[in-house]
Design an enzyme around this catalytic site. Structure first.
Site, PDB file in Angstrom:
ATOM      1  N   ASP A  45       0.787  -0.995  -0.086  1.00 47.42           N
ATOM      2  CA  ASP A  45       0.004  -0.127   0.102  1.00 47.42           C
ATOM      3  C   ASP A  45       0.969   1.295   0.130  1.00 47.42           C
ATOM      4  O   ASP A  45       1.489   1.547   1.063  1.00 47.42           O
ATOM      5  CB  ASP A  45      -0.958   0.052   1.210  1.00 47.42           C
ATOM      6  N   TYR A  50       3.227  10.024   0.498  1.00 47.66           N
ATOM      7  CA  TYR A  50       4.169   9.346   1.026  1.00 47.66           C
ATOM      8  C   TYR A  50       5.569   9.572   1.100  1.00 47.66           C
ATOM      9  O   TYR A  50       6.695   9.446   1.538  1.00 47.66           O
ATOM     10  CB  TYR A  50       3.869   7.978   1.594  1.00 47.66           C
ATOM     11  N   LYS A  75      -1.944   6.193  -4.207  1.00 46.98           N
ATOM     12  CA  LYS A  75      -3.153   7.333  -3.840  1.00 46.98           C
ATOM     13  C   LYS A  75      -3.088   8.570  -4.594  1.00 46.98           C
ATOM     14  O   LYS A  75      -1.926   8.999  -4.690  1.00 46.98           O
ATOM     15  CB  LYS A  75      -3.552   7.276  -2.734  1.00 46.98           C
ATOM     16  N   HIS A 106      -7.255   9.692  -2.053  1.00 45.82           N
ATOM     17  CA  HIS A 106      -6.791   9.475  -0.793  1.00 45.82           C
ATOM     18  C   HIS A 106      -7.679  10.005   0.341  1.00 45.82           C
ATOM     19  O   HIS A 106      -7.930   9.642   1.147  1.00 45.82           O
ATOM     20  CB  HIS A 106      -5.510  10.430  -0.562  1.00 45.82           C
TER      21      HIS A 106
HETATM   22  P1  NDP Z   1      -0.089   0.878  12.005  1.00 43.38           P
HETATM   23  O1  NDP Z   1      -1.268   0.687  13.064  1.00 43.38           O
HETATM   24  O2  NDP Z   1       0.313   0.023  10.889  1.00 43.38           O
HETATM   25  O3  NDP Z   1       1.064   1.128  13.090  1.00 43.38           O
HETATM   26  C1  NDP Z   1       2.394   1.457  12.625  1.00 43.38           C
HETATM   27  C2  NDP Z   1       3.204   1.454  13.912  1.00 43.38           C
HETATM   28  O4  NDP Z   1       3.311   0.263  14.672  1.00 43.38           O
HETATM   29  C3  NDP Z   1       4.792   1.541  13.580  1.00 43.38           C
HETATM   30  O5  NDP Z   1       5.089   2.460  14.675  1.00 43.38           O
HETATM   31  C4  NDP Z   1       5.291   0.323  13.652  1.00 43.38           C
HETATM   32  O6  NDP Z   1       6.601   0.575  13.918  1.00 43.38           O
HETATM   33  C5  NDP Z   1       4.591  -0.308  14.820  1.00 43.38           C
HETATM   34  N1  NDP Z   1       4.569  -1.649  14.576  1.00 43.38           N
HETATM   35  C6  NDP Z   1       4.264  -2.623  13.411  1.00 43.38           C
HETATM   36  N2  NDP Z   1       4.284  -3.781  13.809  1.00 43.38           N
HETATM   37  C7  NDP Z   1       4.882  -3.841  15.045  1.00 43.38           C
HETATM   38  C8  NDP Z   1       4.812  -5.103  15.705  1.00 43.38           C
HETATM   39  N3  NDP Z   1       4.469  -6.255  15.429  1.00 43.38           N
HETATM   40  N4  NDP Z   1       5.215  -4.769  17.244  1.00 43.38           N
HETATM   41  C9  NDP Z   1       5.498  -3.553  17.466  1.00 43.38           C
HETATM   42  N5  NDP Z   1       5.236  -2.428  16.703  1.00 43.38           N
HETATM   43  C10 NDP Z   1       4.927  -2.671  15.574  1.00 43.38           C
HETATM   44  O7  NDP Z   1      -0.136   2.576  11.478  1.00 43.38           O
HETATM   45  P2  NDP Z   1      -0.126   3.235  10.090  1.00 43.38           P
HETATM   46  O8  NDP Z   1      -0.879   4.508  10.274  1.00 43.38           O
HETATM   47  O9  NDP Z   1       1.075   3.369   9.451  1.00 43.38           O
HETATM   48  O10 NDP Z   1      -1.211   2.520   9.176  1.00 43.38           O
HETATM   49  C11 NDP Z   1      -0.855   1.343   8.410  1.00 43.38           C
HETATM   50  C12 NDP Z   1      -0.790   1.492   6.804  1.00 43.38           C
HETATM   51  O11 NDP Z   1      -2.140   2.338   6.458  1.00 43.38           O
HETATM   52  C13 NDP Z   1       0.095   2.956   6.618  1.00 43.38           C
HETATM   53  O12 NDP Z   1       1.376   2.982   6.508  1.00 43.38           O
HETATM   54  C14 NDP Z   1      -0.427   3.516   5.294  1.00 43.38           C
HETATM   55  O13 NDP Z   1      -0.164   2.385   4.180  1.00 43.38           O
HETATM   56  C15 NDP Z   1      -1.901   3.162   5.338  1.00 43.38           C
HETATM   57  N6  NDP Z   1      -2.676   4.610   5.907  1.00 43.38           N
HETATM   58  C16 NDP Z   1      -3.516   5.064   4.930  1.00 43.38           C
HETATM   59  C17 NDP Z   1      -4.112   6.379   5.084  1.00 43.38           C
HETATM   60  C18 NDP Z   1      -5.061   6.799   4.522  1.00 43.38           C
HETATM   61  O14 NDP Z   1      -5.533   8.123   4.880  1.00 43.38           O
HETATM   62  N7  NDP Z   1      -5.452   6.290   3.628  1.00 43.38           N
HETATM   63  C19 NDP Z   1      -3.745   6.874   6.721  1.00 43.38           C
HETATM   64  C20 NDP Z   1      -2.980   6.092   7.591  1.00 43.38           C
HETATM   65  C21 NDP Z   1      -2.315   4.936   7.112  1.00 43.38           C
HETATM   66  P3  NDP Z   1       8.186   0.159  12.890  1.00 43.38           P
HETATM   67  O15 NDP Z   1       7.757   0.804  11.551  1.00 43.38           O
HETATM   68  O16 NDP Z   1       9.160   1.015  13.530  1.00 43.38           O
HETATM   69  O17 NDP Z   1       8.505  -1.256  13.083  1.00 43.38           O
END
Ligand code: NDP
Length: 304
Positions: A45, A50, A75, A106
């Protein structure tokens, strides 16, 4: 467990778990996408805003996984609602791909470009401290342009993101609408279960996709006592529980991580019982709802 998928209204299969790439810098996102594709993810995604599509695309191309086995989403950013084909061309150029599998609006909000000085459309224009929303434009007009994109071959399907039931109703009822969005990507997790929106999507053939499934940055939901209790029962981690919960409820889920070990473990689903699915649904009832992604669109109501 065999990796599940859902079927879009185009007939295409969308893998249920995709790697998120928000707030992942170029140096971090490249190895994360590489690791994901190595351990079996087939869904990435991305988004123009981004600002890491070049590295995402390079990893996709370097991975050696045949393009036709992959599902790639990107997006349309809010400053480019009036020129989605040009924006898609720019994304494809950065990704180094001939097409994407899904192109999403988006946000249902167009931003004015008058305050952009350097021609860089991938910004969040601000005026007087507020986002410069173009209130004379409407997302329905954007959709009228976006719905023509599959015919160009540059995207296999089109959809929306951050659309409420009211937005979807308005879009579907608009005279210029010729196509039902294939997907709607929104925030969903135990503090924001979005059951009505998911049901609305199912009724209309729109696949729902969950973003921020772990509670966005720092994954705060992993500390939730109920999530931890269920994880202990299945002898797994809280992240796997949150991701498995989404798939069991019947929608795509997009966990983001730049940490290779987490990328790998997030892909290991467990088969939750109906009782445990309900236990996680009860979290919002017991603790109240919370939205982690809630931008201020200068008074423009997005989540109506
Ligand atoms: P998430 O809920 O996926 O959380 C991401 C966070 O969780 C990061 O800090 C990551 O740390 C941490 N993490 C991931 N896996 C683990 C684990 N197993 N244990 C501990 N910590 C963990 O958040 P997002 O907001 O990034 O959402 C996911 C995706 O959705 C985005 O990346 C994007 O692609 C999409 N998105 C779309 C939006 C929209 O408007 N359409 C808005 C927001 C997100 P680290 O990376 O340091 O490991």
């Amino acid at each position: 467990m065999v990796q599940p998928y859902f079927t879009l209204n185009t007939g295409a299969k969308i893998p249920a778990v995709g790697l998120g790439t928000f707030e992942a810098g170029d140096g971090d996102v490249y190895p994360a996408v590489m690791e994901a594709l190595k351990v079996g993810y087939r869904h990435i995604d991305a988004a123009a805003i981004y600002r890491n599509e070049k590295s995402v695309g390079k990893a996709i191309r370097d991975s050696g996984v045949p393009r036709e086995e992959l599902f790639v989403t990107t997006k349309l950013w809010c400053t480019q609602h009036k020129e989605p084909e040009k924006a898609l061309d720019q994304s494809l150029e950065r990704l180094g791909l001939d097409y994407v599998d899904l192109y999403l609006i988006h946000w249902p909000v167009a931003l004015k470009t008058t305050s952009i000085k350097d021609g860089n459309m991938l910004t969040v224009p601000l005026r007087d401290g507020a986002r410069d929303v173009d209130v004379d434009w409407n997302f329905v007009r954007t959709w009228e342009l976006v719905q023509e994109l599959p015919a160009t071959g540059k995207t296999k399907a089109v959809g929306v993101s951050n659309f409420s039931i009211n937005h979807l109703k308005e879009l579907l009822a608009s005279p210029g609408n010729k196509l039902t969005p294939a997907a709607n990507q929104v925030e969903i997790h135990p503090l924001l279960p979005q059951q009505e929106l998911i049901d609305f999507g199912k009724k209309h053939g729109i696949v729902t996709e969950a973003y921020s499934p772990l509670g966005h940055n720092g994954a705060p939901l992993l500390k939730n006592a109920t999530v931890q209790e269920v994880a202990a029962k299945y002898n797994t981690g809280p992240a796997q529980i949150l991701i498995s919960w989404a798939v069991k409820r019947g929608y795509v889920v997009l966990p983001k991580s730049i940490t290779p070990a987490r990328v790998k473990s997030n892909f290991e689903l467990v088969d939750l019982s109906a009782e445990d699915v309900q236990k996680l649904l009860d979290i919002a009832k017991n603790e109240g709802e919370k939205r982690f992604i809630n931008p201020d669109w200068s008074g423009f109501k997005v989540f109506d």
